[in-house]
Design an enzyme around this catalytic site. Structure first.
Site, PDB file in Angstrom:
ATOM      1  N   ASP A  63      34.869 -73.530 -46.554  1.00 51.54           N
ATOM      2  CA  ASP A  63      36.295 -73.603 -46.238  1.00 51.54           C
ATOM      3  C   ASP A  63      36.590 -74.762 -45.295  1.00 51.54           C
ATOM      4  O   ASP A  63      37.581 -75.489 -45.467  1.00 51.54           O
ATOM      5  CB  ASP A  63      36.761 -72.296 -45.584  1.00 51.54           C
ATOM      6  CG  ASP A  63      37.116 -71.225 -46.590  1.00 51.54           C
ATOM      7  OD1 ASP A  63      37.551 -71.575 -47.700  1.00 51.54           O
ATOM      8  OD2 ASP A  63      36.971 -70.043 -46.270  1.00 51.54           O
ATOM      9  N   VAL A  64      35.755 -74.930 -44.286  1.00 53.12           N
ATOM     10  CA  VAL A  64      35.975 -76.004 -43.308  1.00 53.12           C
ATOM     11  C   VAL A  64      35.845 -77.369 -43.981  1.00 53.12           C
ATOM     12  O   VAL A  64      36.687 -78.261 -43.785  1.00 53.12           O
ATOM     13  CB  VAL A  64      34.982 -75.872 -42.137  1.00 53.12           C
ATOM     14  CG1 VAL A  64      35.083 -77.086 -41.204  1.00 53.12           C
ATOM     15  CG2 VAL A  64      35.258 -74.590 -41.348  1.00 53.12           C
TER      16      VAL A  64
END
Length: 366
Positions: A165-166
């Site tokens: 996600d990051v």
């Protein structure tokens, strides 16, 4: 002034990838309007512990510098307000299931019709496939990351943070900035699409390169590196120490500090290729000496000789190290709604003329 002052972002993002991207842009000066469902809000508002009072530290960590807007997108009034927002925005960011924004009348084509210069960023799990939900753990599994993480091939292990996600959030922010640069030159907006699976495959770097270019399917090696040695965790007299020796000069310096100078010229270890081939014997030889002193003692002596190494820190140790190095990793944001300033990790991007600013704490749910 911030680098992105005057830029308006309509943020329909939820959970982590979208909110992380828009927070980075908000730190750099953009006006970010976070759209949430009334009374419910972002899923991460309920993801705890840890809590800061009655607020989730997860939500707080990726939603500063945002203005709140509660809209019921299932009703005509909420949709009308959303259309007014995207009409004046420079950027739209959304990470709903594919097709959701189209069904609401807020898809790229509809928004472009009323705002031709819009940069419209869509974040999905697997591109346009709406039958595959995009959760980070799922992507780590099906995207191959868990197969190379963990002590061995029989113990697939996730990374300790939602790293996909990051990474995808950073890719989204980069794509948005590239599209804005194009719009600055031409006046033309465009769609930006990123997905979790493609972002992970790109971020796997040498591992995916080894497969697609050389046909080698990697597997988990614990803390070892497939192509470099010594590059792993070693026992010392107290706590583990990482050695990350990337070239022959560094290996020679390591051997000097450890009093093992003969290893540096031994044909079994003189080159990185030889060290990788004879890794087990090398590790045993190094560790026999490393266990005689503490990790901090080795850290001091090896660092003085420019040998990349470091003790195994926890998060508290890591923040303390960054503080000792003058990196100012923690910022405090004043908020009249809270009894004390909110402590957060700083934006890692340092700009000499237009640095990141921390203008507002994450919004309360309206």
């Amino acid at each position: 002034m911030g680098a992105l002052d005057g830029l308006v972002i309509a943020d329909f993002g939820r959970v982590l990838a979208g909110p992380y991207a828009t927070m980075l842009l908000g730190d750099l000066g953009a006006e970010v309007v976070k759209v949430e469902r009334p009374g419910v809000g972002d899923d991460t508002r309920r993801w705890g512990p840890p809590w800061v009072g009655d607020e989730s530290s997860y939500f707080l960590g990726v939603n500063r510098n945002k203005l709140p807007m509660s809209l019921d997108l299932s009703g005509p009034e909420g949709l009308a307000e959303a259309r007014r927002l995207v009409e004046r925005a420079d950027v739209v960011v959304e990470n709903f299931m594919p097709g959701t924004m189209d069904r609401l009348g807020l898809g790229y084509e509809e928004v472009r019709a009323i705002n031709p210069g819009i940069v419209y960023a869509s974040i999905t799990g697997f591109g346009g496939h709406n039958d595959l939900p995009g959760y980070d753990l799922l992507i780590q599994a099906v995207g191959g990351l868990m197969s190379i993480t963990g002590p061995d091939a029989a113990t697939p292990t996730k990374v300790g943070v939602a790293v996909v996600d990051v990474i995808t959030g950073m890719h989204a922010a980069l794509g948005i900035l590239a599209a804005l640069r194009h719009r600055d030159r031409t006046g033309e907006g465009q769609r930006v699409e990123v997905n979790l699976l493609s972002s992970l495959l790109s971020a796997l770097a040498n591992q995916t390169s080894g497969y697609v270019s050389a046909g080698v399917v990697p597997s988990a090696m614990g803390n070892r590196h497939p192509s470099i040695a010594p590059y792993e965790l070693f026992a010392t007299a107290d706590r583990p120490l990482i050695l990350a020796v990337g070239n022959d000069r560094q290996f020679g310096s390591l051997c000097k500090v450890l009093g093992l100078v003969d290893l540096a010229t031994d044909e079994c270890y003189a080159t990185n290729t030889a060290r990788v081939a004879n890794r087990d014997a090398l590790v045993a030889a190094l560790e026999a000496t490393l266990v005689t002193r503490t990790a901090d003692e080795w850290f001091a002596d090896l660092t003085a000789e420019r040998v990349p190494c470091g003790p195994l820190n926890d998060i508290a140790d890591a923040v303390a190290l960054a503080e000792r190095l003058g990196l100012a990793p923690v910022v405090e944001i004043d908020d009249p709604r809270r009894d004390a300033p909110l402590r957060q990790i700083a934006n890692p991007i340092r700009l000499s003329a237009t640095p990141a600013t921390y203008r507002s704490a994450p919004p309360k749910l309206a």
